[in-house]
Write an enzyme that holds these catalytic residues in place. Structure first.
Site, short mmCIF file in Angstrom:
data_model
loop_
_atom_site.label_atom_id
_atom_site.label_comp_id
_atom_site.label_asym_id
_atom_site.label_seq_id
_atom_site.Cartn_x
_atom_site.Cartn_y
_atom_site.Cartn_z
N SER A 75 0.82 -1.22 0.00
CA SER A 75 0.00 0.00 0.00
C SER A 75 0.85 1.26 0.00
O SER A 75 0.33 2.36 0.18
CB SER A 75 -0.92 0.01 1.23
OG SER A 75 -1.76 -1.12 1.21
N GLU A 77 3.04 4.32 1.04
CA GLU A 77 3.08 5.12 2.25
C GLU A 77 1.75 5.11 3.00
O GLU A 77 1.67 5.62 4.12
CB GLU A 77 3.49 6.55 1.91
CG GLU A 77 4.91 6.66 1.37
CD GLU A 77 5.35 8.09 1.15
OE1 GLU A 77 5.53 8.81 2.14
OE2 GLU A 77 5.50 8.48 -0.02
N LYS A 78 0.70 4.54 2.40
CA LYS A 78 -0.60 4.48 3.07
C LYS A 78 -0.71 3.27 3.99
O LYS A 78 -1.67 3.14 4.74
CB LYS A 78 -1.73 4.43 2.02
CG LYS A 78 -1.82 5.69 1.16
CD LYS A 78 -2.96 5.57 0.16
CE LYS A 78 -3.06 6.81 -0.72
NZ LYS A 78 -4.14 6.69 -1.72
N ALA A 79 0.26 2.36 3.94
CA ALA A 79 0.22 1.17 4.78
C ALA A 79 0.32 1.57 6.25
O ALA A 79 1.05 2.50 6.59
CB ALA A 79 1.35 0.23 4.40
N PRO A 80 -0.40 0.87 7.14
CA PRO A 80 -0.35 1.24 8.56
C PRO A 80 1.04 1.06 9.16
O PRO A 80 1.45 1.84 10.01
CB PRO A 80 -1.36 0.27 9.20
CG PRO A 80 -1.50 -0.85 8.22
CD PRO A 80 -1.30 -0.25 6.87
N ASN A 81 1.74 0.03 8.74
CA ASN A 81 3.11 -0.19 9.19
C ASN A 81 3.98 -0.39 7.95
O ASN A 81 3.80 -1.36 7.21
CB ASN A 81 3.19 -1.42 10.09
CG ASN A 81 2.37 -1.25 11.36
OD1 ASN A 81 2.72 -0.49 12.24
ND2 ASN A 81 1.25 -1.96 11.42
N LEU A 82 4.90 0.51 7.73
CA LEU A 82 5.67 0.50 6.50
C LEU A 82 6.76 -0.56 6.53
O LEU A 82 7.35 -0.84 7.57
CB LEU A 82 6.30 1.87 6.28
CG LEU A 82 5.33 3.05 6.13
CD1 LEU A 82 6.09 4.34 5.95
CD2 LEU A 82 4.40 2.82 4.95
N ASP A 191 -3.70 -12.42 10.10
CA ASP A 191 -4.06 -11.84 8.80
C ASP A 191 -3.34 -12.51 7.63
O ASP A 191 -2.72 -11.85 6.80
CB ASP A 191 -3.78 -10.34 8.81
CG ASP A 191 -4.66 -9.58 7.82
OD1 ASP A 191 -5.59 -10.20 7.28
OD2 ASP A 191 -4.41 -8.39 7.59
#
Length: 457
Positions: A75, A77-82, A191
């Site tokens: 995702s 930079e939109k990922a919750p944890n990069l 997940d």
């Protein structure tokens, strides 16, 4: 990119059953990694670094200060944890997962969780090789897998889709990974989905170790759409081994259909015996109906509403193992995926470069000049030659002028472009007349083409 991990075995230290490192004096080796155990052997006979603690400075260096250019999360930079791609000084590629601030408030708890996952070593896993706790920062370090995710190859492929035999291999290898984790006392995987399946330098599928830890101490275990979440998790918010089996069933559906379809919709097709309709049309019928039937039935069992009716990990392996035929087992995964095998970077430290060598490798003219000055370099006196510092500055000015000229031409600002290129005439005193003339000729030709194009339109 970063710290040089120690490659010398330490004295073996047992880990507690909860995975935490027992109290012991840390041993820090050259390169900044604190190592608790010696080198481990991967399932393929290759050497995997022992689990280590990295400093934040190590990982900043490895990832170019966590540059956005190094982000490999699906995702972005939109990922919750990069997740960042990085490279250590010993040339080993790594993946660094950077958690959001205070996702794990207590460093001891985060370290114990990381040590628990870090003790695992298997060639079906993208193994965890380290962690970092520094202030509010919490980071995990794993082996880097260079050939993208299952989601990329199934849902966003460009040249070719995954052939049937490779899909069977993916299912079997991930089942083996889950069974290994369960056997080693870590049956919970958070997940599980097609983004958690990665492909290594040989094209072999591996299960990301990051899913063996939650994204936060009290956070959700599932970030996917609720339609793909195990029913019992929706009821009580807890992950069980049976929940992992349910998620594995959704991955089997992905492999069958080539699409991320809701389990309820797939089960309707299975009950209606519409197996052909479920199959990925991009396979163009190139699959065994008998094998597909086995996988469909297994997926259906995994997706049972009642957790107790789902198979365990050993059942998954036992069902998928017979589908790995001898003829297909001899074909390398990279060939099945249609990728060029990437040579793995040397895992042993290379002879370190001198400061001058490092500066040259970075093409850092300022650093080169400073080193020469410290080594008592002096410009030849009594000559008309440019000093080294002046020369590097003029090179920089020339490059800047040319870049501005290129940008102006792209923006069709031809007057500014010609002015910028004209600055290169000053390069004559550096005996670069030819390069300057070439740039001016190029500008004139582009302008002439523009004029001709305007007349014909």
């Amino acid at each position: 990119m970063g710290c040089c991990q120690s490659l010398c075995p330490d004295e073996q230290n047992p880990l507690r059953k909860d995975g935490a490192q027992p109290p012991q004096p840390a041993q820090t080796h050259r390169g900044g990694a604190t190592t608790a155990a010696g080198l481990d052997n991967g399932g393929d006979g290759g050497v995997i670094p022992s689990f280590s603690e990295f400093s934040l400075a190590d990982l900043k260096a490895a990832t170019n200060n966590f540059s956005s250019d190094n982000i490999v999360s699906e995702s972005g930079e939109k990922a919750p944890n990069l997740v960042y791609k990085g490279r250590l000084q010993n040339r080993r590629w790594i993946a660094v997962k950077k958690f959001t601030k205070m996702a794990w408030p207590h460093p001891k708890q985060f370290a114990e969780e990381a040590w628990g996952v870090g003790k695992l070593r298997h060639n079906r896993l993208a193994n965890l090789i380290g962690y970092c706790c520094d202030g509010d920062e919490r980071l995990l370090v794993a082996e880097f897998m260079p050939n993208d995710t299952l989601a990329k190859h199934l849902f966003h492929w460009e040249n070719q889709t995954i052939e049937w035999a490779m899909r069977l291999r993916v299912g079997y290898y991930i089942a083996e990974a889950l069974d290994y984790c369960s056997t080693e006392g870590l049956p919970l995987y958070h997940d599980l989905n097609a983004y958690r399946v990665l492909f290594d330098e040989d094209g072999d599928p591996r299960l990301s170790c990051f899913g063996l830890m939650k994204n936060s101490r009290d956070g959700k275990s599932y970030s996917t759409n609720l339609a793909y979440t195990p029913p019992e998790y929706l009821r009580n918010g807890r992950v069980t081994p049976e929940s992992v089996t349910y998620s594995f069933g959704t991955v089997l559906l992905d492999l069958l259909s080539g699409k991320h379809i809701p389990p309820s919709h797939a089960l309707d097709m299975i009950r209606g015996k519409n197996i052909i309709q479920l199959m990925d049309s991009h396979l163009e019928g190139k699959f065994s109906t008998e094998e597909a039937t086995v996988v469909v039935e297994l997926a259906s069992q995994c997706l049972q509403y009642e957790p107790r009716e789902r198979p365990n990990t050993k059942d998954l392996v036992a069902t998928l193992a017979p589908l790995q035929t001898k003829s297909e087992a001899s074909v390398a995964s990279c060939i099945m995926l249609g990728i060029n095998k990437q040579e793995e970077a040397p895992s042993t430290p290379q002879k370190p470069l001198s400061p001058l060598g490092e500066a040259c490798s970075r093409l850092d003219l300022t650093a080169i000049h400073q080193i020469l000055v410290m080594a008592h370099y002096r410009d030849d006196e009594g000559t008309n030659e440019l000093s080294f510092q002046e020369w590097t500055q003029q090179i920089k000015d020339m490059l800047d002028a040319r870049k501005r000229g290129d940008q102006a031409f792209r923006e069709k600002d031809f007057k500014t472009a010609i002015d910028c290129y004209s600055q290169s005439v000053a390069l004559a005193k550096l005996n670069m007349n030819t390069d300057a003339a070439d740039m001016l000729n190029e500008a004139a030709q582009l302008e002439e083409k523009r004029q001709r194009g305007g007349k014909g339109s």
